[in-house]
Design a protein around this motif. Structure first.
Motif, PDB file in Angstrom:
ATOM      1  N   ILE A  93     -35.052  56.160  27.127  1.00  0.00           N
ATOM      2  CA  ILE A  93     -34.735  57.176  28.137  1.00  0.00           C
ATOM      3  C   ILE A  93     -35.852  57.230  29.174  1.00  0.00           C
ATOM      4  O   ILE A  93     -35.613  57.267  30.390  1.00  0.00           O
ATOM      5  CB  ILE A  93     -34.552  58.557  27.475  1.00  0.00           C
ATOM      6  CG1 ILE A  93     -33.262  58.608  26.644  1.00  0.00           C
ATOM      7  CG2 ILE A  93     -34.560  59.670  28.522  1.00  0.00           C
ATOM      8  CD1 ILE A  93     -31.993  58.678  27.443  1.00  0.00           C
TER       9      ILE A  93
ATOM     10  N   TYR B 117     -26.545  54.737  24.497  1.00  0.00           N
ATOM     11  CA  TYR B 117     -26.551  56.117  24.983  1.00  0.00           C
ATOM     12  C   TYR B 117     -25.171  56.758  24.799  1.00  0.00           C
ATOM     13  O   TYR B 117     -25.054  57.891  24.331  1.00  0.00           O
ATOM     14  CB  TYR B 117     -26.946  56.148  26.452  1.00  0.00           C
ATOM     15  CG  TYR B 117     -26.950  57.530  27.061  1.00  0.00           C
ATOM     16  CD1 TYR B 117     -27.996  58.408  26.827  1.00  0.00           C
ATOM     17  CD2 TYR B 117     -25.896  57.958  27.880  1.00  0.00           C
ATOM     18  CE1 TYR B 117     -27.995  59.682  27.387  1.00  0.00           C
ATOM     19  CE2 TYR B 117     -25.890  59.226  28.440  1.00  0.00           C
ATOM     20  CZ  TYR B 117     -26.946  60.085  28.190  1.00  0.00           C
ATOM     21  OH  TYR B 117     -26.942  61.350  28.738  1.00  0.00           O
TER      22      TYR B 117
ATOM     23  N   TYR C 113     -31.276  57.753  33.461  1.00  0.00           N
ATOM     24  CA  TYR C 113     -31.219  58.869  32.522  1.00  0.00           C
ATOM     25  C   TYR C 113     -31.941  60.118  33.041  1.00  0.00           C
ATOM     26  O   TYR C 113     -32.191  61.053  32.271  1.00  0.00           O
ATOM     27  CB  TYR C 113     -31.784  58.436  31.166  1.00  0.00           C
ATOM     28  CG  TYR C 113     -31.022  57.261  30.599  1.00  0.00           C
ATOM     29  CD1 TYR C 113     -29.700  57.405  30.164  1.00  0.00           C
ATOM     30  CD2 TYR C 113     -31.584  55.993  30.565  1.00  0.00           C
ATOM     31  CE1 TYR C 113     -28.972  56.327  29.691  1.00  0.00           C
ATOM     32  CE2 TYR C 113     -30.868  54.900  30.079  1.00  0.00           C
ATOM     33  CZ  TYR C 113     -29.566  55.074  29.649  1.00  0.00           C
ATOM     34  OH  TYR C 113     -28.849  53.999  29.182  1.00  0.00           O
TER      35      TYR C 113
ATOM     36  N   TRP D 137     -30.427  63.451  32.064  1.00  0.00           N
ATOM     37  CA  TRP D 137     -30.722  63.922  30.698  1.00  0.00           C
ATOM     38  C   TRP D 137     -32.070  64.627  30.684  1.00  0.00           C
ATOM     39  O   TRP D 137     -32.218  65.703  30.076  1.00  0.00           O
ATOM     40  CB  TRP D 137     -30.737  62.754  29.713  1.00  0.00           C
ATOM     41  CG  TRP D 137     -30.811  63.191  28.269  1.00  0.00           C
ATOM     42  CD1 TRP D 137     -29.776  63.323  27.404  1.00  0.00           C
ATOM     43  CD2 TRP D 137     -31.995  63.566  27.542  1.00  0.00           C
ATOM     44  NE1 TRP D 137     -30.233  63.772  26.172  1.00  0.00           N
ATOM     45  CE2 TRP D 137     -31.583  63.932  26.228  1.00  0.00           C
ATOM     46  CE3 TRP D 137     -33.345  63.646  27.867  1.00  0.00           C
ATOM     47  CZ2 TRP D 137     -32.478  64.358  25.253  1.00  0.00           C
ATOM     48  CZ3 TRP D 137     -34.253  64.095  26.880  1.00  0.00           C
ATOM     49  CH2 TRP D 137     -33.815  64.435  25.601  1.00  0.00           C
TER      50      TRP D 137
END
Length: 220
Positions: free
Chosen positions: A41, A51, A163, A166
């Motif tokens: 990540i 993922y 990412y 996230w």
């Protein structure tokens, strides 16, 4: 909800149960940060298929987690705790509504979770069904706070990091802090109601499941 019950989303007092549970578990948090999943990540090198698989497996946890909150809510007579658990259930339900649209998963029945995810969900279900309901809240704090802590260690995401959503999406501790402040208030209003050794056992077990869950994401 917080204003209604005099709760705060600011960091709990330094001597609160929230921090007494977290501090001994920092080594577990650091192990989680160093898993291949989290490293991927951070560097944006994580295989998108991996993922996606993690999120599908995590849907199993989230669908069951909502029911765990509801089970605990139905077993407490404390009005504030009942309200708190019900609100957490509603937030999980709202989050779960995205799974059919984004990942095309209707419910937990169609998911084949990792062993770690399945065992984690079962532990939560057993605790919510049999332990005093306050321990359900304690059991859920690692999920709330660890994800923030992990994201915060990765801030700011590198430019163009796939990412980044996230990382930025989990970089808020307000929900976890509200839970910690509620615990502080609950202990003052119910002296001796929380066995801190039992709380530590439940909390650390949940932390270890979090680590195993992230670790399992990149294992065959």
């Amino acid at each position: 909800m917080l204003d209604q019950h005099g709760l705060s989303s600011a960091p709990p007092p330094t001597d609160s149960l929230f921090w007494r549970l977290w501090q001994p578990c920092i080594p577990i948090a650091e192990k989680t940060l160093n898993t291949p999943f989290m490293s991927g990540i951070k560097s944006a090198s994580l295989d998108p298929v991996t993922y996606g698989g993690f999120n599908v497996s995590d849907a199993y946890y989230c669908f069951n987690g909502a029911q765990s909150y509801l089970a605990a809510e139905s077993r407490t007579s404390d009005e504030v705790l009942k309200f708190f658990l019900l609100e957490k259930y509603k937030r999980y339900q709202a989050y779960n509504e995205a799974f059919p649209t984004i990942w095309h998963i209707r419910d937990a029945n169609g998911v084949v979770p990792t062993t770690a995810c399945r065992d984690y969900a079962q532990f939560e279900s057993d605790t919510a069904s049999h332990a005093d309901p306050i321990y359900t809240l304690i059991m859920m704090i690692p999920c709330e706070y660890l994800w923030y802590w992990l994201a915060n260690q990765l801030m700011p995401p590198s430019p163009g990091n796939l990412y980044a959503p996230w990382i930025t999406g989990n970089n808020s501790a307000s929900g976890a802090y509200a839970m910690g402040n509620f615990l502080d208030q609950y202990q003052k209003e119910h002296p001796g109601a929380i066995d801190e050794d039992k709380a530590m056992s439940i909390y650390s077990t949940a932390m270890n499941f979090e680590w195993k869950n992230f670790l399992s994401a990149t294992q065959p």
